[in-house]
Design an enzyme around this catalytic site. Structure first.
Site, PDB file in Angstrom:
ATOM      1  CG  ASP A   1      35.829 -49.668  34.224  1.00  5.03           C
ATOM      2  OD1 ASP A   1      35.441 -49.247  35.314  1.00  5.03           O
ATOM      3  OD2 ASP A   1      35.756 -50.879  33.912  1.00  5.03           O
TER       4      ASP A   1
ATOM      5  CE  LYS B   1      31.939 -47.179  35.327  1.00  5.15           C
ATOM      6  NZ  LYS B   1      31.710 -48.607  34.999  1.00  5.15           N
TER       7      LYS B   1
ATOM      8  CG  ASP C   1      28.044 -51.211  24.615  1.00  5.21           C
ATOM      9  OD1 ASP C   1      29.081 -50.633  24.990  1.00  5.21           O
ATOM     10  OD2 ASP C   1      28.001 -52.420  24.327  1.00  5.21           O
TER      11      ASP C   1
HETATM   12  P1  IMP Z   1      38.961 -49.753  30.693  1.00  4.16           P
HETATM   13  O1  IMP Z   1      38.636 -50.673  31.825  1.00  4.16           O
HETATM   14  O2  IMP Z   1      39.305 -48.363  31.186  1.00  4.16           O
HETATM   15  O3  IMP Z   1      40.015 -50.323  29.811  1.00  4.16           O
HETATM   16  O4  IMP Z   1      37.648 -49.613  29.840  1.00  4.16           O
HETATM   17  C1  IMP Z   1      37.354 -50.629  28.932  1.00  4.16           C
HETATM   18  C2  IMP Z   1      36.070 -50.406  28.205  1.00  4.16           C
HETATM   19  O5  IMP Z   1      35.047 -50.948  29.016  1.00  4.16           O
HETATM   20  C3  IMP Z   1      35.630 -48.996  27.917  1.00  4.16           C
HETATM   21  O6  IMP Z   1      36.189 -48.433  26.761  1.00  4.16           O
HETATM   22  C4  IMP Z   1      34.151 -49.232  27.706  1.00  4.16           C
HETATM   23  O7  IMP Z   1      33.921 -49.711  26.398  1.00  4.16           O
HETATM   24  C5  IMP Z   1      33.864 -50.322  28.687  1.00  4.16           C
HETATM   25  N1  IMP Z   1      33.222 -49.817  29.928  1.00  4.16           N
HETATM   26  C6  IMP Z   1      33.764 -49.665  31.153  1.00  4.16           C
HETATM   27  N2  IMP Z   1      32.860 -49.238  32.040  1.00  4.16           N
HETATM   28  C7  IMP Z   1      31.703 -49.081  31.334  1.00  4.16           C
HETATM   29  C8  IMP Z   1      30.368 -48.679  31.690  1.00  4.16           C
HETATM   30  O8  IMP Z   1      30.045 -48.310  32.831  1.00  4.16           O
HETATM   31  N3  IMP Z   1      29.461 -48.702  30.687  1.00  4.16           N
HETATM   32  C9  IMP Z   1      29.763 -49.058  29.407  1.00  4.16           C
HETATM   33  N4  IMP Z   1      30.983 -49.441  29.038  1.00  4.16           N
HETATM   34  C10 IMP Z   1      31.949 -49.465  29.991  1.00  4.16           C
END
Ligand code: IMP
Ligand code: MG
Length: 187
Positions: A108, A136, A164
């Site tokens: 994300d 994303k 989730d």
């Molecule tokens: P980051 O923002 O790339 O550090 O992602 C952090 C965490 O947010 C990921 O490992 C997921 O656990 C969660 N996450 C981000 N986007 C989604 C989504 O669309 N659905 C479910 N979990 C998400």
């Protein structure tokens, strides 16, 4: 199939079971080819979300590999990530001098994988790569190297196939878009 009802909270199915299955097999074939000469591949899955993808991916690999896990706490409040990441469970085996592939469900902002990549790099593995099922691109805040990617997805809250919302929907066999009102009213 069609025996399972799609929950009312799911706005639409983004990636169905067949689409996921085909892509996971492609990724496994690519990884198997790339690691054909390597005998100590360690897959490190990020709990909880990566357990479904890792399970399917690993069972499609044709190269020897070990499976290990880590768990993180990311101080999430509902769907909003604060960016702070903390390791709350480490791998059973040492990764020093081994060929490590970090397996994540979703990229994300990128803060989680960026943190993990640095943390594992510091342990001096022989090689370190990343495999992410969905990403994303519109949300990325930091540039993290992704060696193997399943799909690029839009900026919506996704659930299923390990993903989730407040620990719900994780074991849906497809990836669906969560109705916006679920997290806008409950969050
Ligand atoms: P980051 O923002 O790339 O550090 O992602 C952090 C965490 O947010 C990921 O490992 C997921 O656990 C969660 N996450 C981000 N986007 C989604 C989504 O669309 N659905 C479910 N979990 C998400
Ligand atoms: Mg996660």
């Amino acid at each position: 199939m069609g025996h399972r009802e799609i929950p009312a909270e799911i706005e639409r199915v983004l990636l169905d079971e067949a689409t996921i299955r085909v892509r996971v097999r492609e990724l496994a074939a690519q990884i198997s080819a790339d690691y054909a000469e390597i005998n100590d591949l360690v897959l490190v899955g990020v709990l909880k979300g990566a357990f479904v993808f890792l399970s399917d991916l690993a069972r499609n690999l044709t190269v020897p590999h070990e499976v290990d896990f880590i768990a993180l706490s990311s101080y999430n409040k509902g769907v909003v990530s604060t960016g702070a990441v903390r390791l709350i469970m480490d791998t059973r085996s040492s990764v020093t001098g081994r060929n490590v592939l970090i397996v994540e469900d979703i990229l994300d902002t990128g803060y989680t994988l960026d943190y993990l990549f640095r943390a594992f790099q510091a342990r001096k593995p022989t090689s370190l790569r990343t495999c992410v099922f969905v990403s994303k691109p519109d949300r990325h805040q930091v540039k993290v190297p992704i060696d193997y990617l399943g799909f690029e997805v839009p900026d919506e809250w996704l659930v299923g196939y390990g993903l989730d919302y407040a620990d719900r929907f994780r074991t849906l066999p497809y990836i669906g878009v969560l109705e916006r009102e679920v997290y806008e009213t409950e969050g």
